[in-house]
Design an enzyme around this catalytic site. Sequence first.
Site, PDB file in Angstrom:
ATOM      1  N   ASP A   1     -17.766  53.480  18.914  1.00 31.25           N
ATOM      2  CA  ASP A   1     -16.514  53.912  18.286  1.00 31.25           C
ATOM      3  C   ASP A   1     -15.844  54.873  19.273  1.00 31.25           C
ATOM      4  O   ASP A   1     -16.346  55.966  19.536  1.00 31.25           O
ATOM      5  CB  ASP A   1     -16.826  54.613  16.948  1.00 31.25           C
TER       6      ASP A   1
ATOM      7  N   ARG B   1      -1.241  35.377   7.937  1.00 29.88           N
ATOM      8  CA  ARG B   1      -2.605  35.919   7.816  1.00 29.88           C
ATOM      9  C   ARG B   1      -3.420  35.532   9.045  1.00 29.88           C
ATOM     10  O   ARG B   1      -4.211  36.310   9.570  1.00 29.88           O
ATOM     11  CB  ARG B   1      -3.292  35.395   6.546  1.00 29.88           C
TER      12      ARG B   1
ATOM     13  N   TYR C   1     -19.009  58.927  11.558  1.00 33.10           N
ATOM     14  CA  TYR C   1     -17.960  59.131  10.554  1.00 33.10           C
ATOM     15  C   TYR C   1     -18.495  58.784   9.144  1.00 33.10           C
ATOM     16  O   TYR C   1     -19.153  57.754   8.967  1.00 33.10           O
ATOM     17  CB  TYR C   1     -16.741  58.252  10.909  1.00 33.10           C
TER      18      TYR C   1
ATOM     19  N   LYS D   1      -5.419  56.879  14.612  1.00 35.92           N
ATOM     20  CA  LYS D   1      -5.517  58.164  15.274  1.00 35.92           C
ATOM     21  C   LYS D   1      -4.710  58.173  16.586  1.00 35.92           C
ATOM     22  O   LYS D   1      -3.503  58.010  16.548  1.00 35.92           O
ATOM     23  CB  LYS D   1      -7.003  58.498  15.470  1.00 35.92           C
TER      24      LYS D   1
HETATM   25  C1  PLP Z   1     -14.322  58.187  14.339  1.00 32.41           C
HETATM   26  C2  PLP Z   1     -13.731  57.414  13.214  1.00 32.41           C
HETATM   27  N1  PLP Z   1     -14.013  56.104  13.095  1.00 32.41           N
HETATM   28  C3  PLP Z   1     -13.490  55.369  12.084  1.00 32.41           C
HETATM   29  C4  PLP Z   1     -12.672  55.922  11.139  1.00 32.41           C
HETATM   30  C5  PLP Z   1     -12.111  55.068  10.023  1.00 32.41           C
HETATM   31  O1  PLP Z   1     -10.801  54.718  10.321  1.00 32.41           O
HETATM   32  P1  PLP Z   1      -9.656  54.430   9.201  1.00 32.41           P
HETATM   33  O2  PLP Z   1      -9.431  55.701   8.460  1.00 32.41           O
HETATM   34  O3  PLP Z   1      -8.486  53.986  10.034  1.00 32.41           O
HETATM   35  O4  PLP Z   1     -10.185  53.345   8.330  1.00 32.41           O
HETATM   36  C6  PLP Z   1     -12.347  57.275  11.223  1.00 32.41           C
HETATM   37  C7  PLP Z   1     -11.456  57.891  10.218  1.00 32.41           C
HETATM   38  O5  PLP Z   1     -11.263  59.086  10.189  1.00 32.41           O
HETATM   39  C8  PLP Z   1     -12.884  58.036  12.291  1.00 32.41           C
HETATM   40  O6  PLP Z   1     -12.615  59.350  12.418  1.00 32.41           O
END
Ligand code: PLP
Length: 379
Positions: free
Chosen positions: A170, A46, A98, A195
């Site tokens: 992000d 962990r 998001y 992604k």
């Molecule tokens: C731009 C963006 N940030 C964060 C996230 C969240 O990521 P996760 O689905 O890996 O938790 C997403 C998910 O689609 C996203 O498109």
Amino acid sequence: MGFATDAIHVGQEPDPATGAIVAPIYQTSTYVQDELGKNKGYDYARTAHPNRRALERTMAKLEGGSAAFVFTSGMAAIDSVFRLLRPGDHAIISDAVYGGVIRLTTQFLLQWNLKFSFVNTSSVAEVERAIQPNTKMIYIETPTNPTMNVTDIAAVAKVSAAHKATLVVDNTFLSPYLQSPIALGAQIVVHSMTKYLNGHSDSVSGAVVLERPADAEKIYFLQRSTGAGLAPMDCFLVSRGIKTLAVRMKQHDANGRTIARFLEDHPHVKCVHYPGLPSHPQHEIAVRQQRGFGAMISFDVVTLENARTVLNHVKLCSLAESLGGVETLISHPATMTHASVPPETRQKIGITDGLIRLSVGIEDVEDLIADLDQALRRI
Ligand SMILES: Cc1ncc(COP(=O)(O)O)c(C=O)c1O
């Protein structure tokens, strides 16, 4: 070294014990100690393990940070960043962020007496207007999911620096191959590594990259205390994916540009949101701060019925959530990824019922165009 070289070699050295060109997956929960108080650098998985450390070194290098920490999802990574705030603090967040971030902040984090303002961060004046004496963080997503709004990172960085706030970006949609927020003035970069970084749609993961060592210490404390650090197998998958990030992103970017132009000329498409098109309102900013435009596109076919027709008739594009994999995915934000966002907020940020989101993969672009064309012609 260049980006592609770093992506293949930093954190991806051959295994010193055996010479294996690919480091093994350390699928173990605990580590034998040499004697009381003495170990080989690891004690319990962990807290840390070799696959996680390796991936964290790669991510810190690619984003130009002093440290990186990888988590079980993008949301776990983002949650750890918001935990840097203290009760009474205020954060400014891109309004078209998001949907999971809107849910986390407005439905959960508010109870810790945190204050959030959702503003159109594409307007630096609006960001400045939203500043309060207790503003400690500006959190932006650029380009935004799924409306593709672009925020001028360097301009917002000036505002955040002037008010001693932390700028978080992000960088999921472009990946470090196409955008470097820390070089533009951000202190923290977050990713859904699910992604482009993984790129093969076979694991869920997230990352936080920090410029300041003091922030890194806090995030590492949270990672090992809450136990949301990424497991060995998933670290291995993302590390493997990152080795081809540069070539994948080149092809994603080329396909994205071609498909955006095809959609813009299509009679059944009302408008296309893609920062690479001169018609995009922040095209000039994208040209300045990005090294390409990527492969995320959204386009409007006016009604839910039209969107349904397209989504139900594509054959090569897969109707699915998520993005950034080698295969093309198509989705309907209003009822899928952003269904948790209240309808009035969706309306305000431009997630209409006719909006379709495309994550363009790296298939032959002629095949993708033929598939989209036959589905659009059903309208
Ligand atoms: C731009 C963006 N940030 C964060 C996230 C969240 O990521 P996760 O689905 O890996 O938790 C997403 C998910 O689609 C996203 O498109």
